[in-house]
Enzyme design. Structure first.
Site, short mmCIF file in Angstrom:
data_model
loop_
_atom_site.label_atom_id
_atom_site.label_comp_id
_atom_site.label_asym_id
_atom_site.label_seq_id
_atom_site.Cartn_x
_atom_site.Cartn_y
_atom_site.Cartn_z
CE LYS A 192 -4.18 -2.02 2.03
NZ LYS A 192 -3.83 -3.57 1.64
CD GLU B 101 -11.68 -1.43 -3.07
OE1 GLU B 101 -12.00 -0.94 -1.94
OE2 GLU B 101 -11.85 -2.61 -3.18
N GLY C 67 -9.62 -7.08 1.41
CA GLY C 67 -11.19 -7.91 1.99
C GLY C 67 -11.52 -7.67 3.58
CD GLU D 158 -7.70 -2.03 -0.43
OE1 GLU D 158 -6.59 -2.30 0.06
OE2 GLU D 158 -8.81 -2.07 0.12
NE ARG E 159 -8.77 -9.29 -4.41
CZ ARG E 159 -9.90 -8.94 -3.93
NH1 ARG E 159 -10.99 -8.97 -4.91
NH2 ARG E 159 -10.07 -8.21 -2.99
#
Length: 449
Positions: A116, A273, A162, A286, A290
């Protein structure tokens, strides 16, 4: 075109990818742990290889076992799905070292964007607005960073997303315990305990932009997904387009993402995001390198099959369209999880005695569940995703409510009732909500602890 692809995942995403492969005339090879023997994805695939015991660390996270499965079945490529090793550059390198095409970005880009700190540095250089924050390798560093940024702050795992390894910290006395818990959770989920600390922007919307990028520098953006309704940093409801963005801001965000993709040399599907503040200003948080769980809402409003496009790009082909994808209508996705509302929505593994998905126009259900299916305790509790589409948001909400009422799922407790209350609420219908949605509406069926 590929002739055979290994699907390095399980559950709903494995089923989704296998079906896409078959529609393209490509053979699919499934992998499974002992806990998933006989699961739907193993029966839909052309071949299935057992890769280890139930524990994820010994099966779905076991890189040598996955590479061996691909080699013995003579696969040409590997699709990682989401979760597990989908954002692990070591897995990408293992695929590359064994002449397997990884369906996703390269190892170098994934490693840079998975950190990050590095991601923010590079995207900041591309002119992408950032949330204030800092990397922290110790509690003392976190304490100093929090004092500089000002509370509240958010601790986040540097190696993954997640919601794993994430903690909201409202004040200085809460930091030591939150830091220890976040670091331990990050280590368990991603094998890396390092954390990143960010300033909390509130009230804010959580909005993400879906992008596809090819080897020639072509970028296609598929609009945004509104992901603000979350519990414990896990998304519950997603919709597209966001009711909180106007056309000018939407275009600005998509153009920013396209510029960022070219700057970092991104390839394949990725999701950027952002937090959007009350004034409409957006800040990058971030990049998910995927396929996303919520990708179907983008598919329904654009008509583009993202999994097919991933495979198309992985074969070295250019995007058939670049720029901003045309879109139409409104889509809403509901995640149905095996969780027990009476126990603060703790995971509730068990056997699904009866599953009857809703039908009708504009209704899609992505699932790996059927009558008699076992929800094992070792993995994610997602049972199904209900996605609806209609010409405009109000009609999509009514269709979503009807489909939720039609859904039959017996044998394990689920989040269906909570979803019904959320979508039926005046706050959701208004479209004027933020990431504090659940705390503000105080729905009895939804725990925010």
């Amino acid at each position: 075109m590929f002739s055979r692809v290994l699907v390095a995942n399980r559950g709903e995403v494995a089923v989704r990818v296998i079906r896409a492969l078959h529609e393209l005339g490509i053979e699919a090879v499934a992998v499974y742990s002992t806990a998933d023997e006989g699961a739907l994805h193993t029966r839909l695939a052309d071949r299935a290889v057992r890769i280890g015991p139930a524990a994820a660390a010994e099966s779905y996270l076991n890189i040598p076992s996955l590479i061996a499965a691909a080699e013995i079945t003579e696969c040409e490529a590997v699709h990682p799905g989401w979760g597990f090793l989908a954002e692990n550059p070591l897995f990408v390198r293992a695929c590359e070292d064994n002449d397997l095409v990884f369906v996703g970005p390269g190892a170098d880009v994934m490693a840079r964007m998975g950190d990050k700190v590095q991601a923010k540095r590079e995207l900041g250089d591309a002119g992408v607005p950032l949330v204030p924050g800092a990397e922290t390798d110790s509690l003392d560093e976190a304490r100093a960073a929090a004092e500089e940024a000002g509370y509240p702050v958010l601790l986040k795992a540097r190696a993954g997303g997640g919601g794993k390894g994430m903690r909201l910290v409202e004040s200085a006395p809460e930091l030591p315990d939150a830091y220890g818990r976040a670091a331990a959770e990050a280590l368990a989920a991603f094998g890396d305990s390092h954390l990143y600390l960010e300033k909390v922007i509130a009230p804010a919307r959580h909005v993400e932009i879906q992008a596809l990028a090819d080897e020639d520098g072509g970028v296609l953006t598929l609009g945004e997904r509104e992901c603000s309704i979350q519990r414990r940093h896990q998304k519950l409801v997603e919709e597209s387009p966001s009711p909180g963005l106007d056309s000018t801001r939407r275009q600005e965000m998509e153009e920013t993402v396209a510029r960022a993709c070219r700057h970092i040399g991104y390839l394949n599907a990725g999701t950027f995001e952002f937090l959007v503040g009350p004034d409409g200003a957006f800040s990058f948080i971030e990049l998910n390198a995927r396929l996303q769980v919520e990708h179907p809402v983008s598919e329904l409003v654009t008509g583009i099959d993202i999994v097919r496009m991933q495979l198309h790009i992985a074969e070295g082909k250019p995007l058939p369209l670049t720029g901003r994808a045309p879109r139409r209508g409104h889509a809403i996705e509901i995640r149905i999880n095996a969780e027990d509302p009476s126990r603060a929505f703790a995971p509730a593994p068990g056997v699904v005695e009866r599953f009857r998905p809703p039908l009708g126009p504009g209704v899609r259900v992505d699932t790996h569940v059927e009558d008699g299916a076992t929800i094992p305790p070792y993995y994610d509790s997602l049972i199904a995703k209900l996605i609806v589409w209609d010409e405009e948001r109000r009609a999509a909400i009514e269709r979503c409510l009807r489909a939720l009422r039609d859904l039959e799922l017996v044998g394990v407790p689920t989040t269906r009732e909570a979803a019904l209350e959320i979508v039926a609420s005046d706050a959701f219908r208004s479209g004027d909500y933020s990431t504090s949605f659940l705390e503000e509406i105080q729905i009895e069926a939804v725990s925010v602890e």
